[in-house]
Design a protein around this motif. Structure first.
Motif, PDB file in Angstrom:
ATOM      1  N   GLU A  39      35.791  21.224  45.567  1.00  0.00           N
ATOM      2  CA  GLU A  39      34.387  20.890  45.306  1.00  0.00           C
ATOM      3  C   GLU A  39      34.295  19.893  44.144  1.00  0.00           C
ATOM      4  O   GLU A  39      33.610  18.868  44.237  1.00  0.00           O
ATOM      5  N   HIS A  40      35.014  20.171  43.052  1.00  0.00           N
ATOM      6  CA  HIS A  40      34.979  19.255  41.910  1.00  0.00           C
ATOM      7  C   HIS A  40      35.746  17.967  42.206  1.00  0.00           C
ATOM      8  O   HIS A  40      35.307  16.870  41.819  1.00  0.00           O
ATOM      9  N   SER A  42      35.995  16.459  44.993  1.00  0.00           N
ATOM     10  CA  SER A  42      35.147  15.612  45.847  1.00  0.00           C
ATOM     11  C   SER A  42      34.213  14.753  44.996  1.00  0.00           C
ATOM     12  O   SER A  42      33.996  13.578  45.277  1.00  0.00           O
ATOM     13  N   ARG A  43      33.690  15.390  43.936  1.00  0.00           N
ATOM     14  CA  ARG A  43      32.769  14.635  43.066  1.00  0.00           C
ATOM     15  C   ARG A  43      33.502  13.506  42.357  1.00  0.00           C
ATOM     16  O   ARG A  43      33.017  12.389  42.268  1.00  0.00           O
ATOM     17  N   THR A  44      34.706  13.789  41.855  1.00  0.00           N
ATOM     18  CA  THR A  44      35.491  12.758  41.161  1.00  0.00           C
ATOM     19  C   THR A  44      35.847  11.618  42.116  1.00  0.00           C
ATOM     20  O   THR A  44      35.773  10.452  41.757  1.00  0.00           O
ATOM     21  N   GLY A  46      34.371  10.775  44.923  1.00  0.00           N
ATOM     22  CA  GLY A  46      33.235  10.120  45.576  1.00  0.00           C
ATOM     23  C   GLY A  46      33.270  10.257  47.087  1.00  0.00           C
ATOM     24  O   GLY A  46      32.595   9.510  47.804  1.00  0.00           O
ATOM     25  N   GLN A  48      33.794  13.461  50.261  1.00  0.00           N
ATOM     26  CA  GLN A  48      33.897  14.891  50.533  1.00  0.00           C
ATOM     27  C   GLN A  48      35.329  15.292  50.900  1.00  0.00           C
ATOM     28  O   GLN A  48      35.965  14.606  51.697  1.00  0.00           O
ATOM     29  N   ASP A 265      37.505  20.995  33.992  1.00  0.00           N
ATOM     30  CA  ASP A 265      36.050  21.121  34.016  1.00  0.00           C
ATOM     31  C   ASP A 265      35.672  22.582  33.704  1.00  0.00           C
ATOM     32  O   ASP A 265      36.221  23.504  34.313  1.00  0.00           O
ATOM     33  N   THR A 268      34.491  24.846  36.728  1.00  0.00           N
ATOM     34  CA  THR A 268      35.559  25.102  37.708  1.00  0.00           C
ATOM     35  C   THR A 268      36.595  26.041  37.113  1.00  0.00           C
ATOM     36  O   THR A 268      37.045  26.996  37.763  1.00  0.00           O
TER      37      THR A 268
END
Ligand code: MLT
Length: 313
Positions: A39-40, A42-44, A46, A48, A265, A268
């Motif tokens: 999940e984290h 994916s954010r880094t 950009g 999914q 993070d 997380t």
């Protein structure tokens, strides 16, 4: 020119969703760790990361699929101590070599092993369980996630040490196995802490001991095997991200960077720690550290399982 194109691709990477294979059923420990870190990540990145559960043959089905997938950065997996440590000793015809057919991305979490039982199994502590197990022997049902899985191999160790041969009940993962333990359809299992903390706290299953030198901060009331009377039973598992051999270095570096960002993070980190996960230190987070570690794990498990006389058949 080809090299320049490859470098260009790596720079733009990722431009579409990434598949992360979890080689066990949804809801179990591998799936839990995969979903928390991806999940984290994916954010880094950009893009999914889509978790795909490909269960079967103790995790070796999904692992084979990843080993044979295109090495383009869009096929990665969450492997573990079973798929990348123990399985080679148990499957003579395994279609992958954990030390040769993958690029390492990085360690996600260490996962101490607990001996757990259905809530109404008569023994109230580990000492009573040891005596009860010897007396019940094959009348006792042990749930596991398939030959070569963590739950299987760590209970092989336990059973050898106790001199028992319980009846094994295989599942596609310890997610579904835990459901049956909660409903009392199986008697006990050896499982990774991240799958168990909530059910232990809720009192829906019994925890006899954690097989690590120290108690887990996530379960301070659960004794260690040393405290509870079985000091020789010491075992921990781990979950780590792998990509098929030949995945470009620049891509595994990007994935490792995203993994490290996830593990540092606060949110997380807390999610993993609350479930009893043990986070790798700075040195242990590198791609190189995981490569060295996997080779050591294969070397460590092979004699243990051969000696126990366990095979996949
Ligand atoms: C195992 O025993 O290997 C794991 O618990 C598998 C899973 O994630 O279900």
């Amino acid at each position: 020119l080809l090299a320049a194109t490859a470098a260009g691709h790596a720079q733009a990477y990722p431009t579409k969703p990434i598949t992360m294979v979890v080689p066990f059923a949804a809801g179990g420990p591998t799936d839990i760790v995969a979903r928390i870190v991806s999940e984290h990540m994916s954010r880094t990145l950009g893009q999914q990361i889509v978790v795909e559960n490909v269960a079967g043959a103790g995790g070796t089905t999904g692992t084979t699929r990843t080993a044979q997938a295109a090495p383009d950065g869009y096929n990665i997996m969450m492997g573990h101590m079973g798929t990348h440590g123990a399985a080679p000793a148990l499957y003579p015809n395994l279609k992958y070599d954990p030390t040769k057919d993958f690029e390492t991305v990085g360690m996600a979490a260490g996962t101490p092993i607990l001996i757990v039982a259905r809530r109404d199994l008569p023994p109230k502590d580990l000492k009573e369980f040891m005596a009860y197990a010897k007396q019940q022997n094959d009348k006792l049902n042990e749930a596991h996630a398939g030959v070569g899985s963590v739950s299987h191999t760590t209970c092989v160790m336990l059973n050898v040490q106790l001199g028992i041969k319980p009846t094994a009940v295989p599942y596609k993962g310890t997610g579904p196995a835990l459901n049956d333990l909660v409903s009392g359809q199986v008697d006990f299992m050896c499982d990774q802490i991240v799958n168990l903390v909530e059910q232990i706290k809720a009192g829906s299953i019994k925890a006899y001991a954690v097989a690590t030198p120290e108690r887990s901060p996530a379960l301070p009331d659960v004794p260690t095997t040393k405290e509870a009377g079985m000091p020789e039973y010491q075992v921990s598992a781990w979950n780590a991200i792998f990509a098929p051999k030949g995945t470009p270095d620049a891509i595994t570096a990007k994935l490792n960077d995203a993994l490290v960002k996830a593990l540092t993070d606060e949110t997380t980190k807390k999610r993993l720690l609350d479930l009893g996960g043990v986070l790798p230190d700075e040195k242990g987070r590198t791609r190189e550290a995981l490569k060295t570690f996997v080779a050591a794990e294969v070397a460590r498990w092979t004699p243990v399982l051969k000696q126990a006389g366990v095979t996949a058949n």
